[in-house]
Each structure stands twice: as C-alpha cells, then as structure tokens.
Motif scaffolding. Structure first.
Motif, short mmCIF file in Angstrom:
data_model
loop_
_atom_site.label_atom_id
_atom_site.label_comp_id
_atom_site.label_asym_id
_atom_site.label_seq_id
_atom_site.Cartn_x
_atom_site.Cartn_y
_atom_site.Cartn_z
N GLU A 1 -2.07 12.67 3.82
CA GLU A 1 -2.89 11.47 3.91
C GLU A 1 -2.01 10.22 4.05
OE1 GLU A 1 -6.32 9.16 1.37
OE2 GLU A 1 -5.41 10.94 0.53
N LYS A 2 -0.93 10.20 3.24
CA LYS A 2 -0.04 9.04 3.20
C LYS A 2 0.63 8.80 4.55
CE LYS A 2 3.89 7.33 0.51
NZ LYS A 2 4.85 7.71 -0.54
N TYR A 3 1.11 9.89 5.17
CA TYR A 3 1.86 9.74 6.42
C TYR A 3 1.02 10.08 7.66
CZ TYR A 3 5.94 9.27 3.46
OH TYR A 3 6.84 8.83 2.52
N GLY A 4 -0.20 10.56 7.45
CA GLY A 4 -1.06 10.91 8.60
C GLY A 4 -0.47 12.03 9.42
N THR A 5 -0.07 13.14 8.75
CA THR A 5 0.59 14.22 9.49
C THR A 5 -0.37 15.21 10.11
OG1 THR A 5 0.74 15.56 7.50
CG2 THR A 5 2.63 14.17 8.00
N GLN B 1 11.52 6.06 0.25
CA GLN B 1 10.75 4.82 0.02
C GLN B 1 11.56 3.83 -0.82
OE1 GLN B 1 7.94 3.96 1.34
NE2 GLN B 1 6.95 5.84 2.01
N ASP C 1 -1.65 17.53 0.21
CA ASP C 1 -2.77 16.74 0.76
C ASP C 1 -2.44 15.25 0.71
OD1 ASP C 1 -4.07 19.10 1.10
OD2 ASP C 1 -5.42 18.88 -0.62
N LYS C 2 -1.81 14.85 -0.39
CA LYS C 2 -1.46 13.45 -0.57
C LYS C 2 -0.42 13.01 0.47
CE LYS C 2 -0.03 10.47 -4.27
NZ LYS C 2 0.67 10.47 -5.56
N ASN C 3 0.58 13.90 0.68
CA ASN C 3 1.60 13.63 1.71
C ASN C 3 0.95 13.45 3.07
OD1 ASN C 3 3.83 13.76 0.10
ND2 ASN C 3 4.29 15.91 0.54
N ASP D 1 10.66 10.01 -4.70
CA ASP D 1 10.49 9.55 -3.32
C ASP D 1 11.63 8.60 -2.95
OD1 ASP D 1 9.55 9.00 -0.85
OD2 ASP D 1 7.56 8.33 -1.49
#
Lengths: 304, 86
Positions: free
Chosen positions: A287-291, A164, A283-285, A161
């Motif tokens: 959730e993390k960025y709210g896409t 980040q 799914d994690k992406n 990543d």
C-alpha cells in the motif's frame, strides 16, 4: 558507464557456495569499474574476501571497523577532493554494521553531505558471527539471539526502515535492490555513483546458511521476497519515491515456508495468527509503495 | 610471499585458494540447449564462468563450489548438477 567486462572480484574467496553477498561484491565492481576506492566494514564480506594476505579485490580497498565505515569513507572523500582527484568512494557494509553499529557515523556522513555511495548488503542478521539478530532482521525470524521456542516466536520487532531514515537526512538518491535482479543492482549503483552527494543503496542478499535454504535457491528466494511484498525495490530521489518494482503479489507463506528461520510458523502446526501478522506487513508495504500490479483480463474489467 | 608497502597484500591474490575442492555437485553445461544469454556468468557468486571463443560458457572447475545457482537460474535449463566422484 564503467567498463565492466573484466572481473575485478577474484575467484577463490571463502564465501559459502551460493552466497548472496559474494554476488553483491561482484556486481558492485561491475558497476564501479576500477577507478574506485572501497571502504569495507567488518562483516561477512570483509572476512570471506580478505583473509590476509589473500584479497579478492583488485581495486584499492581499506578495512575499517563495524562502527566507523562511513567516517573512513568521509575522510577519503575529503582527501581526494582536496587533491582534485576523481576516484569514486564507495563504503560497503552488512546490515549489522549499517543498521546498528555504524548508524552514528553513517548519519554523520550523510548529514555532512560527503560525496560518496554507501552500499548495504542486507542479509538480515549478523551472519559472520553466527546469525544474531540485527535491526534488519524481519518480524518472526528465528536467529540465535531471537530463537523460536515455547515462549518465543522469533524476532519480535519489525525491520528498521533505514532507506526512509537516510532519505530524511536529505540524501539525493536512496534505492533498494535485490540480487535476484542483477542488472537492476548494477544500474542503481551506477546511478548512485553519478549522483553528487551521499547516496545509499540497500541490496537484499539472501544468505543460505543463515536463513536455512539450499545454496542454489539464493536468487529464487530473493525473487520470492519481492513477489510476496516483504521486500520492495524502489528508488527515491530527494525524498520522493520515483520508481517502484511492481508485482502480482503471492501470499507470504510461499516465501516463509522455503526457509528454516521461519520453520516454527509451520511446524508442528501452522501458526495462522503469526502468518497473518507477516501478511499485514506485506500488505502495508504494498500500500505504501503501490507495488501491486493491476492485471487487465482479456474481457476488459480490471482484476487485482 | 611478496607484499606491498605497509605489508598490504597484492590485489586479487584470493585465486591461490582453490575453492573447487569444496564441490560435491558439478555443473554440466549442455551446449545444444544453450542460447548464449550469459545469465550463468552474470549470477555466478564465484565469478568463475568464462566465455569461450565460440561464445559458449564454461565453468572454471578450479574455483566452482558447486552451489548450483547457474543450474537453477538458467532460462533454457541447459545446466544440470551431477554428483562428482573424486
């Protein structure tokens, strides 16, 4: 805004037909205009655009090594500052040069706070030398150094990543983009150029040769990466995510099955276990960025 | 060939390399369907699609590698790829 009607990246470069990185160079020069100094690391883009003595670049351009791209850019930026000149400095490198080999100098240049823009065209492996895995290679992709076979399911590590990491250096502007959305790429590069301090733009550039799909699908694959949540287009200002590309997500299979590097997940039989792991990354992406885009159905209630 | 100071090459000399010879499929532009949106010109990795005087778009066959991205992405399906006889 730079004058971008003229073509500063010449035709006749040696990129494969349907090359994503070639489009990155064109869009980059659309965004910068001619008052720019390009520092290019070794990699596909350097090799296909500048076989001596024929260069495709119509702007000042300097080639550095894999590892010292940002150090050369820092030096140029410091020299221009001393002379009171206003040209922008842009360093560009592939994911191998950016994520792995050039990480030391990149971190140093960001920590020192040089006023330059670093562009990474991310084709998710060392394509120029023959598709070896890099820190940007996604989970389960088959490359020549992470070949899928009886004992291996491809690359066994997730993608690093880097945005980040660079945001954690205190970079004022960090963004990811995809060539599937060309005007977004140009807009983000312009924003990075006009933000003082070290800025970073990571551009997803699908590689037809390395990933194994037909050349005409380059942009379609880029779009699928975003629609499945395996690539997220976002902007971070001073460490805070300020804008995210929202999508109605598709299952990851639609992206994976289009590419030869993930073929071992479908043949000889579907490997549901591994696909579920990749779906978990998406799914994690999301959730993390709210896409995830919440669609309103006509009758009223909100459905995912 | 003429080189600059320090044997640096002149800018934009890549045009000497006529990549059109790589092509197998050739894009055919249908100007009746074209809405002149300019998508093909924006996304061509070669940068070889030019705008003509009447605002239509024309590929430069000297450099077009026939990748087919323009045909794939054209919103009005005005571009088709045809195998070329040489």
């Amino acid at each position: 805004m730079a004058e971008n009607s003229c073509e500063l990246f010449d035709s006749g470069h040696r990129a494969c037909g349907g090359c994503g990185a070639a489009l990155v160079s064109r869009l980059l020069l659309k965004a910068t205009g001619k008052d720019v100094i390009i520092v290019s690391a070794t990699g596909c883009m350097e090799v296909f655009s500048t076989p001596y003595p024929e260069t495709a670049w119509k702007v000042p351009w300097i080639h550095s090594l894999f590892e010292n791209n940002s150090a050369v850019a820092s030096g140029i930026e410091a020299a221009l500052k001393k002379q009171g000149r206003k040209e922008k400095v842009v360093a560009i490198g592939g994911d191998g040069s950016t994520f792995d080999i050039g990480m030391l100098c990149l971190s140093g240049a960001f920590e020192r706070g040089h006023d330059f823009t670093y562009i990474c065209y991310d084709n998710e492996a060392y394509m120029n030398t023959g598709i070896q895995r890099s820190g940007a290679t996604p989970y389960d992709a088959s490359t020549t150094t992470s070949p899928a076979g009886k004992c291996s399911k491809g690359n066994n590590r997730p993608k690093k990543d880097l945005p980040q990491i660079l945001a954690a250096h205190g970079a004022p502007y960090v963004a990811t983009a995809s060539i599937a959305y060309p005007s977004d790429v140009v807009k983000k590069i312009e924003k990075a150029l006009n933000t003082p301090g070290p800025c970073y733009v990571q551009i997803h550039a699908p590689c037809c040769t390395g990933w194994g799909f037909e050349g005409e699908k380059t942009l379609a694959i880029g779009k699928l990466a975003i629609e499945t949540g395996l690539w997220v287009n976002f902007e971070m200002e001073n460490g805070v995510v300020t804008r995210v590309k929202k999508v109605v997500r598709k299952p990851v299979e639609s992206y994976l099955k289009e590419q030869k590097r993930f073929r071992h997940l479908f043949k000889p039989k579907i490997n549901a276990e591994e696909i579920a792991k990749i779906q978990a990354i998406a799914d994690k992406n999301a959730e993390k960025y709210g896409t995830d885009l919440k669609l309103k159905s006509k009758s009223g209630p909100v459905v995912p | 060939m003429a080189l600059g100071i320090g044997c640096s090459s002149r800018p934009g000399k890549a045009g000497n390399n006529k990549t059109g010879s790589w092509r197998v499929f050739k894009p055919i532009f249908d100007h009746d369907k074209c809405t002149k949106c300019g998508m093909c010109k924006t996304i061509c990795p070669e940068g070889c699609i030019e705008e003509s005087e009447d605002d239509f778009f024309i590929p430069d066959e000297t450099y077009c590698k026939g990748c087919g991205i323009c045909a794939e992405e054209c919103p009005s399906d005005a571009i088709t790829m045809e195998q070329e006889e040489k």
